[in-house]
Design a protein around this motif. Structure first.
Motif, PDB file in Angstrom:
ATOM      1  N   THR A  63      33.993  86.371  45.381  1.00 44.28           N
ATOM      2  CA  THR A  63      34.594  84.902  45.293  1.00 44.28           C
ATOM      3  C   THR A  63      34.562  84.130  46.586  1.00 44.28           C
ATOM      4  O   THR A  63      34.722  85.006  47.838  1.00 44.28           O
ATOM      5  CB  THR A  63      35.721  84.884  44.782  1.00 44.28           C
ATOM      6  OG1 THR A  63      35.748  85.487  43.685  1.00 44.28           O
ATOM      7  CG2 THR A  63      36.081  83.382  44.511  1.00 44.28           C
ATOM      8  N   CYS A  64      34.166  83.227  46.674  1.00 43.23           N
ATOM      9  CA  CYS A  64      33.858  82.178  47.679  1.00 43.23           C
ATOM     10  C   CYS A  64      34.854  81.216  47.730  1.00 43.23           C
ATOM     11  O   CYS A  64      34.614  80.315  47.145  1.00 43.23           O
ATOM     12  CB  CYS A  64      32.643  81.779  48.641  1.00 43.23           C
ATOM     13  SG  CYS A  64      31.434  82.881  48.475  1.00 43.23           S
ATOM     14  N   TYR A  65      35.379  81.289  48.343  1.00 44.56           N
ATOM     15  CA  TYR A  65      37.002  79.850  48.447  1.00 44.56           C
ATOM     16  C   TYR A  65      36.474  78.534  49.104  1.00 44.56           C
ATOM     17  O   TYR A  65      36.531  78.848  50.533  1.00 44.56           O
ATOM     18  CB  TYR A  65      37.977  80.390  48.604  1.00 44.56           C
ATOM     19  CG  TYR A  65      38.452  81.172  47.636  1.00 44.56           C
ATOM     20  CD1 TYR A  65      39.275  81.385  46.398  1.00 44.56           C
ATOM     21  CD2 TYR A  65      38.134  82.396  48.637  1.00 44.56           C
ATOM     22  CE1 TYR A  65      39.023  82.247  45.980  1.00 44.56           C
ATOM     23  CE2 TYR A  65      38.789  83.523  47.942  1.00 44.56           C
ATOM     24  CZ  TYR A  65      39.265  83.617  46.417  1.00 44.56           C
ATOM     25  OH  TYR A  65      39.459  84.921  45.785  1.00 44.56           O
ATOM     26  N   LEU A  66      35.834  78.150  48.369  1.00 42.44           N
ATOM     27  CA  LEU A  66      35.236  76.074  49.928  1.00 42.44           C
ATOM     28  C   LEU A  66      35.982  74.723  49.362  1.00 42.44           C
ATOM     29  O   LEU A  66      35.995  74.544  50.888  1.00 42.44           O
ATOM     30  CB  LEU A  66      33.834  75.893  48.205  1.00 42.44           C
ATOM     31  CG  LEU A  66      32.687  76.942  48.577  1.00 42.44           C
ATOM     32  CD1 LEU A  66      32.007  76.800  47.535  1.00 42.44           C
ATOM     33  CD2 LEU A  66      32.574  77.443  49.995  1.00 42.44           C
ATOM     34  N   GLN A  67      36.881  74.969  48.881  1.00 40.12           N
ATOM     35  CA  GLN A  67      37.723  73.994  48.713  1.00 40.12           C
ATOM     36  C   GLN A  67      39.761  74.383  48.412  1.00 40.12           C
ATOM     37  O   GLN A  67      39.281  74.735  46.992  1.00 40.12           O
ATOM     38  CB  GLN A  67      37.715  72.751  48.757  1.00 40.12           C
ATOM     39  CG  GLN A  67      36.237  71.974  48.700  1.00 40.12           C
ATOM     40  CD  GLN A  67      36.242  70.472  48.838  1.00 40.12           C
ATOM     41  OE1 GLN A  67      37.469  69.553  48.824  1.00 40.12           O
ATOM     42  NE2 GLN A  67      34.730  70.193  48.021  1.00 40.12           N
ATOM     43  N   GLU A  68      40.491  73.184  48.625  1.00 42.41           N
ATOM     44  CA  GLU A  68      41.643  73.435  47.948  1.00 42.41           C
ATOM     45  C   GLU A  68      41.453  73.029  46.367  1.00 42.41           C
ATOM     46  O   GLU A  68      40.858  71.723  46.299  1.00 42.41           O
ATOM     47  CB  GLU A  68      42.465  72.927  49.049  1.00 42.41           C
ATOM     48  CG  GLU A  68      43.020  73.418  49.691  1.00 42.41           C
ATOM     49  CD  GLU A  68      44.291  73.033  50.528  1.00 42.41           C
ATOM     50  OE1 GLU A  68      45.270  73.905  51.264  1.00 42.41           O
ATOM     51  OE2 GLU A  68      44.001  71.930  50.054  1.00 42.41           O
ATOM     52  N   VAL A  69      42.242  73.480  45.551  1.00 44.77           N
ATOM     53  CA  VAL A  69      42.561  72.650  44.701  1.00 44.77           C
ATOM     54  C   VAL A  69      44.095  73.016  44.382  1.00 44.77           C
ATOM     55  O   VAL A  69      44.940  74.196  44.069  1.00 44.77           O
ATOM     56  CB  VAL A  69      41.835  74.132  43.509  1.00 44.77           C
ATOM     57  CG1 VAL A  69      42.412  73.129  41.664  1.00 44.77           C
ATOM     58  CG2 VAL A  69      40.415  74.154  44.138  1.00 44.77           C
ATOM     59  N   LYS A  70      44.371  71.506  44.058  1.00 49.63           N
ATOM     60  CA  LYS A  70      46.113  71.300  43.878  1.00 49.63           C
ATOM     61  C   LYS A  70      46.496  71.534  42.545  1.00 49.63           C
ATOM     62  O   LYS A  70      45.648  71.234  41.470  1.00 49.63           O
ATOM     63  CB  LYS A  70      46.180  70.052  44.210  1.00 49.63           C
ATOM     64  CG  LYS A  70      45.794  69.898  45.973  1.00 49.63           C
ATOM     65  CD  LYS A  70      46.747  70.528  46.398  1.00 49.63           C
ATOM     66  CE  LYS A  70      46.098  69.869  47.741  1.00 49.63           C
ATOM     67  NZ  LYS A  70      47.228  70.648  49.348  1.00 49.63           N
ATOM     68  N   GLU A  71      47.325  71.834  41.979  1.00 49.85           N
ATOM     69  CA  GLU A  71      48.594  71.640  40.554  1.00 49.85           C
ATOM     70  C   GLU A  71      47.581  70.482  39.989  1.00 49.85           C
ATOM     71  O   GLU A  71      47.529  69.160  40.727  1.00 49.85           O
ATOM     72  CB  GLU A  71      49.937  72.015  41.594  1.00 49.85           C
ATOM     73  CG  GLU A  71      50.428  72.222  39.350  1.00 49.85           C
ATOM     74  CD  GLU A  71      52.441  71.932  40.081  1.00 49.85           C
ATOM     75  OE1 GLU A  71      52.875  71.269  39.092  1.00 49.85           O
ATOM     76  OE2 GLU A  71      52.385  72.343  41.794  1.00 49.85           O
ATOM     77  N   LYS A  72      47.657  70.790  38.494  1.00 51.62           N
ATOM     78  CA  LYS A  72      46.967  70.283  37.899  1.00 51.62           C
ATOM     79  C   LYS A  72      46.248  69.074  38.022  1.00 51.62           C
ATOM     80  O   LYS A  72      45.701  68.627  37.460  1.00 51.62           O
ATOM     81  CB  LYS A  72      48.210  68.727  37.700  1.00 51.62           C
ATOM     82  CG  LYS A  72      49.575  69.091  37.202  1.00 51.62           C
ATOM     83  CD  LYS A  72      50.138  67.435  36.794  1.00 51.62           C
ATOM     84  CE  LYS A  72      51.892  68.255  36.127  1.00 51.62           C
ATOM     85  NZ  LYS A  72      52.880  66.985  37.405  1.00 51.62           N
ATOM     86  N   ALA A  73      44.955  69.990  38.847  1.00 53.44           N
ATOM     87  CA  ALA A  73      43.945  69.677  39.293  1.00 53.44           C
ATOM     88  C   ALA A  73      43.081  69.417  38.453  1.00 53.44           C
ATOM     89  O   ALA A  73      43.064  70.974  37.915  1.00 53.44           O
ATOM     90  CB  ALA A  73      43.237  69.754  40.324  1.00 53.44           C
ATOM     91  N   ALA A  74      42.068  69.240  37.561  1.00 59.05           N
ATOM     92  CA  ALA A  74      41.219  69.799  36.455  1.00 59.05           C
ATOM     93  C   ALA A  74      39.946  70.375  37.446  1.00 59.05           C
ATOM     94  O   ALA A  74      39.413  69.809  38.288  1.00 59.05           O
ATOM     95  CB  ALA A  74      40.588  68.341  35.390  1.00 59.05           C
ATOM     96  N   PHE A  75      39.224  71.313  37.176  1.00 60.11           N
ATOM     97  CA  PHE A  75      38.173  71.842  37.058  1.00 60.11           C
ATOM     98  C   PHE A  75      37.347  71.990  36.473  1.00 60.11           C
ATOM     99  O   PHE A  75      37.691  72.099  35.078  1.00 60.11           O
ATOM    100  CB  PHE A  75      38.424  73.336  38.746  1.00 60.11           C
ATOM    101  CG  PHE A  75      39.593  74.365  37.460  1.00 60.11           C
ATOM    102  CD1 PHE A  75      38.634  75.181  36.670  1.00 60.11           C
ATOM    103  CD2 PHE A  75      40.956  74.211  37.718  1.00 60.11           C
ATOM    104  CE1 PHE A  75      38.952  76.302  36.529  1.00 60.11           C
ATOM    105  CE2 PHE A  75      41.219  75.679  36.775  1.00 60.11           C
ATOM    106  CZ  PHE A  75      40.696  76.301  36.164  1.00 60.11           C
ATOM    107  N   ASP A  76      36.007  72.034  36.717  1.00 60.33           N
ATOM    108  CA  ASP A  76      35.008  72.600  35.965  1.00 60.33           C
ATOM    109  C   ASP A  76      34.122  73.922  35.783  1.00 60.33           C
ATOM    110  O   ASP A  76      33.988  74.189  36.814  1.00 60.33           O
ATOM    111  CB  ASP A  76      34.189  71.566  35.654  1.00 60.33           C
ATOM    112  CG  ASP A  76      32.756  71.492  34.367  1.00 60.33           C
ATOM    113  OD1 ASP A  76      33.796  71.605  33.363  1.00 60.33           O
ATOM    114  OD2 ASP A  76      31.625  70.513  34.970  1.00 60.33           O
ATOM    115  N   ILE A  77      34.333  74.655  35.575  1.00 61.87           N
ATOM    116  CA  ILE A  77      32.646  75.729  35.761  1.00 61.87           C
ATOM    117  C   ILE A  77      31.576  75.997  34.762  1.00 61.87           C
ATOM    118  O   ILE A  77      31.681  75.885  33.700  1.00 61.87           O
ATOM    119  CB  ILE A  77      33.890  77.728  35.683  1.00 61.87           C
ATOM    120  CG1 ILE A  77      34.920  77.462  36.479  1.00 61.87           C
ATOM    121  CG2 ILE A  77      32.949  78.343  35.752  1.00 61.87           C
ATOM    122  CD1 ILE A  77      36.205  78.476  36.118  1.00 61.87           C
TER     123      ILE A  77
END
Length: 156
Positions: A63-77
């Motif tokens: 896994t590479c972590y590139l940016q923070e993702v905050k609570e309730k933020a939507a993400f797409d994989i």
């Protein structure tokens, strides 16, 4: 042609750590859930796994972590098949935020398992055909910076 794969979710409160963003373990959870959805996408849903007495095991991940993702933020994989053979798939997943920015990547090696024998075995033919179809339809010349990386301190 098999439609492209996409897994979408928002960060639940219980995935947020003391730094106010998604905990590193939860990225693994998100990518694991996406992997399960991808396995179903290629034709190995619960009914098929039971019918063929066949499943998928994870052999390795990165896994590479590139940016923070905050609570309730939507993400797409989304997923890309980097390589495959008769019983293994080398996959690369990208996680993007709502703005379309790359926030994390996940590389993994999966192996098909005959549950009767308890060992690696070729994919069922319909699954193998779907994997082949997806691989042939994608851009296999695309350069992926995070693919194949190793962990280490770069010395100058």
């Amino acid at each position: 042609m098999k439609p492209s794969f996409r897994y979408t979710k928002s960060v639940p409160a219980e995935w947020v750590d003391y730094n106010g963003h998604m905990n590193d373990a939860e990225y693994s959870r998100a990518f694991s859930l996406a992997t399960d959805a991808f396995i179903e996408h290629v034709g190995l849903d619960e009914a098929a796994r039971n019918q063929w007495n066949y499943t998928i095991f994870t052999l390795e991940t990165h896994t590479c972590y590139l940016q923070e993702v905050k609570e309730k933020a939507a993400f797409d994989i989304t997923a890309k098949i980097l390589d495959y053979d008769s019983k293994r798939m080398h996959l690369f997943f990208t996680m993007k935020n709502e703005a379309g920015e790359l926030v994390a990547t996940f590389e993994e090696m999966l192996m098909g398992i005959d549950q009767t024998e308890g060992r690696g075995a070729p994919f069922p033919e319909t699954v193998a055909a779907t994997i082949r179809e997806i691989y042939q339809a994608q851009d296999n010349e695309e350069y992926i910076k995070q693919a194949g990386r190793t962990i280490g301190i770069r010395r100058k």
